[in-house]
Scaffold this active site. Sequence first.
Site, PDB file in Angstrom:
ATOM      1  N   GLU A   1       9.041  -1.567   8.848  1.00 41.35           N
ATOM      2  CA  GLU A   1       9.977  -0.790   9.651  1.00 41.35           C
ATOM      3  C   GLU A   1      11.221  -0.528   8.785  1.00 41.35           C
ATOM      4  O   GLU A   1      11.998  -1.448   8.512  1.00 41.35           O
ATOM      5  CB  GLU A   1      10.326  -1.584  10.926  1.00 41.35           C
TER       6      GLU A   1
ATOM      7  N   ASN B   1      -6.159   6.672  13.686  1.00 37.40           N
ATOM      8  CA  ASN B   1      -7.109   6.068  12.743  1.00 37.40           C
ATOM      9  C   ASN B   1      -7.538   4.733  13.330  1.00 37.40           C
ATOM     10  O   ASN B   1      -6.714   3.828  13.445  1.00 37.40           O
ATOM     11  CB  ASN B   1      -6.429   5.796  11.394  1.00 37.40           C
TER      12      ASN B   1
ATOM     13  N   CYS C   1       3.315  -3.340  16.945  1.00 34.43           N
ATOM     14  CA  CYS C   1       2.741  -2.254  17.752  1.00 34.43           C
ATOM     15  C   CYS C   1       1.245  -2.529  17.967  1.00 34.43           C
ATOM     16  O   CYS C   1       0.534  -2.915  17.030  1.00 34.43           O
ATOM     17  CB  CYS C   1       2.953  -0.907  17.070  1.00 34.43           C
TER      18      CYS C   1
ATOM     19  N   CYS D   1       3.696   8.431   0.716  1.00 31.54           N
ATOM     20  CA  CYS D   1       4.048   7.569   1.842  1.00 31.54           C
ATOM     21  C   CYS D   1       4.302   6.168   1.286  1.00 31.54           C
ATOM     22  O   CYS D   1       3.420   5.550   0.695  1.00 31.54           O
ATOM     23  CB  CYS D   1       2.899   7.572   2.837  1.00 31.54           C
TER      24      CYS D   1
ATOM     25  N   GLU E   1       0.830  -1.189   0.000  1.00 31.91           N
ATOM     26  CA  GLU E   1       0.000   0.000   0.000  1.00 31.91           C
ATOM     27  C   GLU E   1       0.873   1.250   0.000  1.00 31.91           C
ATOM     28  O   GLU E   1       1.880   1.299   0.687  1.00 31.91           O
ATOM     29  CB  GLU E   1      -0.824  -0.038   1.291  1.00 31.91           C
TER      30      GLU E   1
ATOM     31  N   CYS F   1       4.691  -6.487   8.734  1.00 36.38           N
ATOM     32  CA  CYS F   1       5.640  -5.863   9.672  1.00 36.38           C
ATOM     33  C   CYS F   1       5.751  -6.730  10.919  1.00 36.38           C
ATOM     34  O   CYS F   1       4.767  -7.301  11.378  1.00 36.38           O
ATOM     35  CB  CYS F   1       5.142  -4.463  10.048  1.00 36.38           C
TER      36      CYS F   1
ATOM     37  N   CYS G   1      -1.518  -0.788  15.594  1.00 35.90           N
ATOM     38  CA  CYS G   1      -1.258  -0.586  14.167  1.00 35.90           C
ATOM     39  C   CYS G   1      -1.834  -1.702  13.306  1.00 35.90           C
ATOM     40  O   CYS G   1      -1.731  -2.882  13.665  1.00 35.90           O
ATOM     41  CB  CYS G   1       0.254  -0.495  13.955  1.00 35.90           C
TER      42      CYS G   1
ATOM     43  N   CYS H   1      -3.008   3.116   8.204  1.00 33.41           N
ATOM     44  CA  CYS H   1      -1.915   2.453   7.518  1.00 33.41           C
ATOM     45  C   CYS H   1      -2.207   0.966   7.371  1.00 33.41           C
ATOM     46  O   CYS H   1      -2.478   0.284   8.342  1.00 33.41           O
ATOM     47  CB  CYS H   1      -0.622   2.592   8.322  1.00 33.41           C
TER      48      CYS H   1
HETATM   49  N1  SAH Z   1       7.668   1.388  11.437  1.00 38.06           N
HETATM   50  C1  SAH Z   1       7.832   2.796  11.299  1.00 38.06           C
HETATM   51  C2  SAH Z   1       7.129   3.396  10.109  1.00 38.06           C
HETATM   52  C3  SAH Z   1       5.749   2.919   9.780  1.00 38.06           C
HETATM   53  S1  SAH Z   1       4.439   3.453  10.850  1.00 38.06           S
HETATM   54  C4  SAH Z   1       7.423   3.501  12.583  1.00 38.06           C
HETATM   55  O1  SAH Z   1       6.935   2.834  13.496  1.00 38.06           O
HETATM   56  O2  SAH Z   1       7.624   4.698  12.701  1.00 38.06           O
HETATM   57  C5  SAH Z   1       4.307   5.177  10.598  1.00 38.06           C
HETATM   58  C6  SAH Z   1       3.632   5.925  11.726  1.00 38.06           C
HETATM   59  O3  SAH Z   1       2.215   5.667  11.762  1.00 38.06           O
HETATM   60  C7  SAH Z   1       4.154   5.521  13.089  1.00 38.06           C
HETATM   61  O4  SAH Z   1       4.319   6.642  13.916  1.00 38.06           O
HETATM   62  C8  SAH Z   1       3.044   4.634  13.593  1.00 38.06           C
HETATM   63  O5  SAH Z   1       3.110   4.497  14.973  1.00 38.06           O
HETATM   64  C9  SAH Z   1       1.824   5.354  13.076  1.00 38.06           C
HETATM   65  N2  SAH Z   1       0.586   4.573  13.068  1.00 38.06           N
HETATM   66  C10 SAH Z   1       0.444   3.241  13.001  1.00 38.06           C
HETATM   67  N3  SAH Z   1      -0.857   2.890  13.047  1.00 38.06           N
HETATM   68  C11 SAH Z   1      -1.572   4.027  13.144  1.00 38.06           C
HETATM   69  C12 SAH Z   1      -2.962   4.335  13.230  1.00 38.06           C
HETATM   70  N4  SAH Z   1      -3.870   3.377  13.204  1.00 38.06           N
HETATM   71  N5  SAH Z   1      -3.319   5.626  13.327  1.00 38.06           N
HETATM   72  C13 SAH Z   1      -2.388   6.612  13.319  1.00 38.06           C
HETATM   73  N6  SAH Z   1      -1.067   6.399  13.232  1.00 38.06           N
HETATM   74  C14 SAH Z   1      -0.643   5.114  13.155  1.00 38.06           C
END
Ligand code: SAH
Length: 364
Positions: free
Chosen positions: A178, A308, A131, A120, A107, A127, A134, A351
Amino acid sequence: MEKNPVSLLEHPEQSLRKKSIYDMTYEQMEDWAVSKGWKKFRIQQIYNWLYKSRVDSFEEMTNLSKETRKALSEEFEFTPLELVRQQIAKDGTRKFLFRTEDGALLESVMMVFDYGNSVCVSSQVGCNMGCAFCASGLTKKSRNLKASEMVAQFMAIQKELDRSNERVSHIVVMGTGEPFDNYENVMNFLKTVNHDRGLAIGSRHITISTCGVVPKIYEFADGHYQYNLAVSLHAPNNRLRDSLMPINKAYPLEELMKAIDYYTKENNRRLTFEYILLNGVNNSVEDAKELARLLRPYNCYVNLIPYNSVDEHGFRPVNREEAMKFYDVLKKEKIAVTIRKEHGSDIDAACGQLRIKEIRKGRK
Ligand code: SAH
């Protein structure tokens, strides 16, 4: 070069598959040209065709000799990313779902800002960071993306914009994956999009976001790149961060902040901390004060991110008023802070959501 019939039989796919031209940085292409006995200058022409004219085949490179085009097409191919779906939101945000040659789904998102169009890019298929909030982590990493597959995400989107004479001006490596778990490929991708003779996306217009892979922050710091670095923080203490981000167990805040201190001093750069506001989890006034105490010594600013919602996870976003409350505490504590504007909220915004939807559809 003669093909070895034995290896053809043993590894038919690998032996037959050519390297993607998008996998070659400018310098690697120059080395390749020299190995062919060509003048380096020819790479400038090829780069022009690839990244300024944005052709899809070597045949279209009409100012190159037939032999040169033949040599190129014998060794290289273009990375075909199949566009599976495109969603366009009212605010101009576009989501792209791509399929790779081996069937993986990726995506990418394009967002419209007043300063330009930002893409983006995803860096991995799935991944492993896990987290808690996410959508990307709902499927484990199946593989790293090649530099060419990241370049191809960018190129597909730029080619869409070419129809209306628009340009992508910014890149954030914040899609699924990541980036510091796929360091070399991500850096090669950025080298290509950043190159003056190609797309020339300025370093200051490029941001890499990491969840905090500490050894790679040091490596990145030592590289003295001009790209922006963002770190996903999301919690002001180890207890809370442990519960949201498993990476914190490997690299707790003390180690992360030490690496960040090194990066900002070594590069004389400011760093962005991303902080998603999760209702009732990390958004109290006390959390904001603790965050201010944690960040005060560093050359940084905080980007508060509206959450989100991801159905599977059960976290809730905060409303505008609650976000402002958190913002005001940080402001009062003299921490530089902004609230990120939401984009594309009328399409599958979080995301990795579009990708997950498609994967589930396929399983039915
Ligand atoms: N792995 C990297 C980059 C990808 S995530 C990182 O963790 O930074 C990019 C950003 O989107 C990160 O800050 C992540 O925590 C955030 N993110 C993930 N899921 C999200 C969601 N559902 N709503 C808002 N931000 C989110």
